[in-house]
Write a protein that holds these residues in place. Sequence first.
Motif, PDB file in Angstrom:
ATOM      1  N   LEU A  68     -86.091-115.121  -9.040  1.00 53.96           N
ATOM      2  CA  LEU A  68     -86.949-115.295 -10.211  1.00 53.96           C
ATOM      3  C   LEU A  68     -87.453-113.949 -10.728  1.00 53.96           C
ATOM      4  CD1 LEU A  68     -89.087-118.413  -9.203  1.00 53.96           C
ATOM      5  CD2 LEU A  68     -87.038-118.326 -10.635  1.00 53.96           C
ATOM      6  N   VAL A  69     -87.748-113.048  -9.797  1.00 51.78           N
ATOM      7  CA  VAL A  69     -88.192-111.713 -10.195  1.00 51.78           C
ATOM      8  C   VAL A  69     -87.107-111.010 -11.002  1.00 51.78           C
ATOM      9  CG1 VAL A  69     -88.858-109.434  -9.351  1.00 51.78           C
ATOM     10  CG2 VAL A  69     -89.782-111.483  -8.251  1.00 51.78           C
ATOM     11  N   VAL A  70     -85.860-111.123 -10.544  1.00 50.10           N
ATOM     12  CA  VAL A  70     -84.747-110.499 -11.266  1.00 50.10           C
ATOM     13  C   VAL A  70     -84.598-111.107 -12.658  1.00 50.10           C
ATOM     14  CG1 VAL A  70     -82.249-110.195 -11.302  1.00 50.10           C
ATOM     15  CG2 VAL A  70     -83.512-109.852  -9.173  1.00 50.10           C
ATOM     16  N   MET A  71     -84.695-112.449 -12.749  1.00 44.53           N
ATOM     17  CA  MET A  71     -84.559-113.108 -14.041  1.00 44.53           C
ATOM     18  C   MET A  71     -85.663-112.669 -15.004  1.00 44.53           C
ATOM     19  SD  MET A  71     -84.477-117.192 -14.909  1.00 44.53           S
ATOM     20  CE  MET A  71     -82.910-117.390 -14.063  1.00 44.53           C
ATOM     21  N   ILE A  72     -86.893-112.611 -14.499  1.00 44.67           N
ATOM     22  CA  ILE A  72     -88.004-112.184 -15.348  1.00 44.67           C
ATOM     23  C   ILE A  72     -87.810-110.745 -15.801  1.00 44.67           C
ATOM     24  CG2 ILE A  72     -90.485-111.696 -15.369  1.00 44.67           C
ATOM     25  CD1 ILE A  72     -90.810-114.088 -13.427  1.00 44.67           C
ATOM     26  N   ALA A  73     -87.349-109.891 -14.869  1.00 42.04           N
ATOM     27  CA  ALA A  73     -87.115-108.487 -15.213  1.00 42.04           C
ATOM     28  C   ALA A  73     -86.046-108.350 -16.292  1.00 42.04           C
ATOM     29  CB  ALA A  73     -86.725-107.699 -13.966  1.00 42.04           C
ATOM     30  N   VAL A  74     -85.011-109.185 -16.214  1.00 45.17           N
ATOM     31  CA  VAL A  74     -83.948-109.136 -17.222  1.00 45.17           C
ATOM     32  C   VAL A  74     -84.499-109.505 -18.601  1.00 45.17           C
ATOM     33  CG1 VAL A  74     -81.832-110.270 -18.001  1.00 45.17           C
ATOM     34  CG2 VAL A  74     -82.047-109.534 -15.616  1.00 45.17           C
ATOM     35  N   PHE A  75     -85.312-110.553 -18.667  1.00 46.71           N
ATOM     36  CA  PHE A  75     -85.868-110.956 -19.959  1.00 46.71           C
ATOM     37  C   PHE A  75     -86.856-109.916 -20.492  1.00 46.71           C
ATOM     38  CE2 PHE A  75     -84.174-115.159 -19.049  1.00 46.71           C
ATOM     39  CZ  PHE A  75     -83.832-115.607 -20.314  1.00 46.71           C
ATOM     40  N   VAL A  76     -87.664-109.332 -19.589  1.00 47.38           N
ATOM     41  CA  VAL A  76     -88.596-108.300 -20.033  1.00 47.38           C
ATOM     42  C   VAL A  76     -87.833-107.080 -20.546  1.00 47.38           C
ATOM     43  CG1 VAL A  76     -90.351-106.658 -19.271  1.00 47.38           C
ATOM     44  CG2 VAL A  76     -90.492-109.049 -18.567  1.00 47.38           C
ATOM     45  N   GLY A  77     -86.819-106.629 -19.797  1.00 48.48           N
ATOM     46  CA  GLY A  77     -86.039-105.478 -20.220  1.00 48.48           C
ATOM     47  C   GLY A  77     -85.303-105.732 -21.529  1.00 48.48           C
ATOM     48  N   GLY A  78     -84.715-106.921 -21.640  1.00 51.69           N
ATOM     49  CA  GLY A  78     -84.018-107.259 -22.885  1.00 51.69           C
ATOM     50  C   GLY A  78     -84.963-107.345 -24.062  1.00 51.69           C
ATOM     51  N   GLY A  79     -86.142-107.931 -23.833  1.00 53.42           N
ATOM     52  CA  GLY A  79     -87.117-108.038 -24.916  1.00 53.42           C
ATOM     53  C   GLY A  79     -87.597-106.689 -25.390  1.00 53.42           C
ATOM     54  N   LEU A  80     -87.890-105.785 -24.442  1.00 51.17           N
ATOM     55  CA  LEU A  80     -88.337-104.442 -24.822  1.00 51.17           C
ATOM     56  C   LEU A  80     -87.231-103.686 -25.558  1.00 51.17           C
ATOM     57  CD1 LEU A  80     -90.279-103.397 -21.587  1.00 51.17           C
ATOM     58  CD2 LEU A  80     -91.248-104.078 -23.807  1.00 51.17           C
ATOM     59  N   ALA A  81     -85.985-103.853 -25.096  1.00 43.58           N
ATOM     60  CA  ALA A  81     -84.867-103.169 -25.754  1.00 43.58           C
ATOM     61  C   ALA A  81     -84.692-103.668 -27.188  1.00 43.58           C
ATOM     62  CB  ALA A  81     -83.581-103.379 -24.953  1.00 43.58           C
ATOM     63  N   LEU A  82     -84.772-104.984 -27.391  1.00 48.72           N
ATOM     64  CA  LEU A  82     -84.640-105.538 -28.734  1.00 48.72           C
ATOM     65  C   LEU A  82     -85.776-105.089 -29.646  1.00 48.72           C
ATOM     66  CD1 LEU A  82     -83.447-109.165 -27.883  1.00 48.72           C
ATOM     67  CD2 LEU A  82     -82.112-107.399 -29.053  1.00 48.72           C
ATOM     68  N   ASP A  83     -86.987-105.065 -29.105  1.00 47.88           N
ATOM     69  CA  ASP A  83     -88.121-104.610 -29.907  1.00 47.88           C
ATOM     70  C   ASP A  83     -87.966-103.141 -30.307  1.00 47.88           C
ATOM     71  OD1 ASP A  83     -89.491-106.984 -30.068  1.00 47.88           O
ATOM     72  OD2 ASP A  83     -90.747-106.607 -28.305  1.00 47.88           O
ATOM     73  N   TYR A  84     -87.496-102.327 -29.372  1.00 44.06           N
ATOM     74  CA  TYR A  84     -87.318-100.909 -29.679  1.00 44.06           C
ATOM     75  C   TYR A  84     -86.205-100.719 -30.711  1.00 44.06           C
ATOM     76  CZ  TYR A  84     -86.774 -95.883 -29.133  1.00 44.06           C
ATOM     77  OH  TYR A  84     -86.706 -94.535 -29.373  1.00 44.06           O
ATOM     78  N   LEU A  85     -85.101-101.458 -30.545  1.00 42.63           N
ATOM     79  CA  LEU A  85     -84.004-101.364 -31.504  1.00 42.63           C
ATOM     80  C   LEU A  85     -84.465-101.777 -32.894  1.00 42.63           C
ATOM     81  CD1 LEU A  85     -81.047-100.835 -32.139  1.00 42.63           C
ATOM     82  CD2 LEU A  85     -80.517-103.164 -31.377  1.00 42.63           C
ATOM     83  N   GLY A  86     -85.253-102.853 -32.976  1.00 42.39           N
ATOM     84  CA  GLY A  86     -85.773-103.288 -34.266  1.00 42.39           C
ATOM     85  C   GLY A  86     -86.693-102.256 -34.882  1.00 42.39           C
ATOM     86  N   LEU A  87     -87.549-101.652 -34.052  1.00 44.28           N
ATOM     87  CA  LEU A  87     -88.466-100.621 -34.553  1.00 44.28           C
ATOM     88  C   LEU A  87     -87.694 -99.400 -35.046  1.00 44.28           C
ATOM     89  CD1 LEU A  87     -91.427 -99.844 -34.943  1.00 44.28           C
ATOM     90  CD2 LEU A  87     -91.405 -98.908 -32.621  1.00 44.28           C
ATOM     91  N   VAL A  88     -86.682 -98.993 -34.288  1.00 44.17           N
ATOM     92  CA  VAL A  88     -85.861 -97.852 -34.701  1.00 44.17           C
ATOM     93  C   VAL A  88     -85.161 -98.157 -36.024  1.00 44.17           C
ATOM     94  CG1 VAL A  88     -83.772 -96.548 -34.132  1.00 44.17           C
ATOM     95  CG2 VAL A  88     -85.528 -96.887 -32.397  1.00 44.17           C
TER      96      VAL A  88
END
Length: 206
Positions: A68-88
């Motif tokens: 579950l920790v790995v799954m949560i980390a994947v969603f957090v990492g993906g969410g931050l990456a998408l937010d950064y890409l959108g901001l850029v």
Amino acid sequence: MSTDPLCASPDLTSPAGLPNIQVLDGGLEIRVRWGPPAPAAALMALGAAALGFAAWFSHRFGSDDPALVVMIAVFVGGGLALDYLGLVWAVNRTVLRMVGDEVQVGFTPLPWFGRTSTDLSAWDQVRAVTITEEYQHQRATRYRVVASLGAGPHGEGGVTQQIGRDLLRRDEAEWVAAALEARRARVHLARDPLASTGAGSADDSR
């Protein structure tokens, strides 16, 4: 005020009707906006959704299980990456900086990969080309500014190098290509003043 003798055009200014292009430093710097804001909003919305799902999942099921920790980390990492890409996508500009016989390509204000430096004196031509792709019966058209080495009189053949990111409008790509081509021509003229007259060195061999 810049004193670069190779300035592509002393009176180069931001073109009317092309709001995504900005010219600075007397024509030695060109900034091009990446694209419309809609994709940025969509990316940031997806990122926020991924972060929200990670928070809900963590609250609902806890984080004692390593899986579950790995799954949560994947969603957090993906969410931050998408937010950064959108901001850029929303705020960044491609920067074409002309220094001497080089065009330095970078991005501002947020960090992004793909910085390059192109030696214009080595190239024969700078032009805009159309890139058309089809995927699942959907056609997407983009426009690319490229420098050519060994190209024919109409730009065919030879080796090409992309300068900066793809653009979404033909008129923007053509304007940027024309500005860089003017710079390239000045670089060639500075290297070989006789090139404009077609004169060459005499053959002294006997």
